[in-house]
Design an enzyme around this catalytic site. Sequence first.
Site, PDB file in Angstrom:
ATOM      1  N   ASP A   1       0.820  -1.205   0.000  1.00  0.00           N
ATOM      2  CA  ASP A   1       0.000   0.000   0.000  1.00  0.00           C
ATOM      3  C   ASP A   1       0.857   1.259   0.000  1.00  0.00           C
ATOM      4  O   ASP A   1       2.078   1.197   0.121  1.00  0.00           O
ATOM      5  CB  ASP A   1      -0.972  -0.021   1.205  1.00  0.00           C
ATOM      6  CG  ASP A   1      -0.309  -0.527   2.492  1.00  0.00           C
ATOM      7  OD1 ASP A   1       0.927  -0.419   2.609  1.00  0.00           O
ATOM      8  OD2 ASP A   1      -1.029  -1.021   3.367  1.00  0.00           O
TER       9      ASP A   1
ATOM     10  N   ASP B   1      -7.607  -2.821  13.995  1.00  0.00           N
ATOM     11  CA  ASP B   1      -9.002  -2.954  13.546  1.00  0.00           C
ATOM     12  C   ASP B   1      -9.192  -4.149  12.608  1.00  0.00           C
ATOM     13  O   ASP B   1     -10.252  -4.293  12.009  1.00  0.00           O
ATOM     14  CB  ASP B   1      -9.498  -1.658  12.884  1.00  0.00           C
ATOM     15  CG  ASP B   1      -8.727  -1.314  11.606  1.00  0.00           C
ATOM     16  OD1 ASP B   1      -7.813  -2.079  11.220  1.00  0.00           O
ATOM     17  OD2 ASP B   1      -9.052  -0.283  10.990  1.00  0.00           O
TER      18      ASP B   1
ATOM     19  N   HIS C   1      -7.401  -4.812   9.851  1.00  0.00           N
ATOM     20  CA  HIS C   1      -7.075  -4.631   8.429  1.00  0.00           C
ATOM     21  C   HIS C   1      -5.797  -5.394   8.050  1.00  0.00           C
ATOM     22  O   HIS C   1      -4.937  -5.645   8.897  1.00  0.00           O
ATOM     23  CB  HIS C   1      -6.974  -3.145   8.046  1.00  0.00           C
ATOM     24  CG  HIS C   1      -5.793  -2.405   8.584  1.00  0.00           C
ATOM     25  ND1 HIS C   1      -5.853  -1.076   8.935  1.00  0.00           N
ATOM     26  CD2 HIS C   1      -4.506  -2.773   8.824  1.00  0.00           C
ATOM     27  CE1 HIS C   1      -4.667  -0.669   9.345  1.00  0.00           C
ATOM     28  NE2 HIS C   1      -3.833  -1.683   9.298  1.00  0.00           N
TER      29      HIS C   1
ATOM     30  N   GLU D   1      -9.622  -1.700   5.226  1.00  0.00           N
ATOM     31  CA  GLU D   1     -10.295  -1.422   6.491  1.00  0.00           C
ATOM     32  C   GLU D   1     -11.603  -2.224   6.585  1.00  0.00           C
ATOM     33  O   GLU D   1     -12.087  -2.752   5.578  1.00  0.00           O
ATOM     34  CB  GLU D   1     -10.598   0.084   6.587  1.00  0.00           C
ATOM     35  CG  GLU D   1      -9.361   0.978   6.496  1.00  0.00           C
ATOM     36  CD  GLU D   1      -8.492   0.970   7.767  1.00  0.00           C
ATOM     37  OE1 GLU D   1      -8.422  -0.059   8.459  1.00  0.00           O
ATOM     38  OE2 GLU D   1      -7.869   2.012   8.052  1.00  0.00           O
TER      39      GLU D   1
HETATM   40  P1  PGA Z   1       2.078  -2.309  12.509  1.00  0.00           P
HETATM   41  O1  PGA Z   1       0.853  -2.080  11.546  1.00  0.00           O
HETATM   42  O2  PGA Z   1       2.863  -3.445  11.961  1.00  0.00           O
HETATM   43  O3  PGA Z   1       2.847  -1.030  12.488  1.00  0.00           O
HETATM   44  O4  PGA Z   1       1.519  -2.604  13.862  1.00  0.00           O
HETATM   45  C1  PGA Z   1       0.217  -3.188  10.990  1.00  0.00           C
HETATM   46  C2  PGA Z   1      -0.855  -2.722  10.033  1.00  0.00           C
HETATM   47  O5  PGA Z   1      -1.391  -1.617  10.224  1.00  0.00           O
HETATM   48  O6  PGA Z   1      -1.176  -3.473   9.112  1.00  0.00           O
END
Ligand code: PGA
Length: 259
Positions: free
Chosen positions: A66, A135, A137, A142
């Site tokens: 992304d 959350d 994702h 999302e």
């Molecule tokens: P993080 O984020 O590895 O920084 O905890 C994971 C994500 O948002 O997919």
Amino acid sequence: MEVVIVASGQDGGELAARLVLAMAADSPDVVLGLATGGSPLPLYQSLRRAVADGADLSAARGFALDEYVGLPPEHPASYHSVIRREVVEPLGLDPDRVQVPDGMADDIPAACAAYEDAIRSAGGVDVQILGIGTDGHIGFNEPSSSLASRTRIKTLTTQTRHDNARFFRSVDEVPRHCITQGLGTIMDAGRLVLLASGVGKAAAVAAAVEGPVSANCPASVIQLHQHATVIVDEPAASCLEHADYYRETYANKPTWQQF
Ligand code: PGA
């Protein structure tokens, strides 16, 4: 799906690195799906040590999951910058063989379609590295993301913008929009490796692994993948109902089935 509970995020990174290195040894032009954020950093650090010890990833190809929309590639928090800083340069990848979605494109839908085409032309992602958001994702898909979605623009939730504010001066600087590979795009990868550590991820991990397959927890779509490995540390595993079973399974894994 295989769930592996490890003592620490470092151990998880080393395990995932063994898997990636084995795939790269088999096919040097392996196509890596590259996650950003904190979760994959122990993996990238393990790979960096392996490269320092002689492993060669220079022929590997990569596609980031992304990118933020409207953040110039040279911004330190853009995923163009993060992938260059944390993956391409330390691992000796060829920058021309690693792509990140174009969040500055004038025509976002065309840029998304071009990204899908590029992945397809590379023969698809062989191993997709994933983190998981609090959350639920994966990528920036999302809650409410279509389980069949392809690369497209998404609006970040307030929670994700707060979670990612640590990479910016303030939450107000976190872009509202991103381009993300879709859940359908992610599901096309040959293998999925999801890394999570810390108790903050425990509820999302349990929903993804043991909850219903639902757009409400986008990561739960990995239950439909034939070759998904979830590597979590003890705190991130703390809400898993079948944690003892996963430990027993991994401890008794037949040798021929090792990574
Ligand atoms: P993080 O984020 O590895 O920084 O905890 C994971 C994500 O948002 O997919």
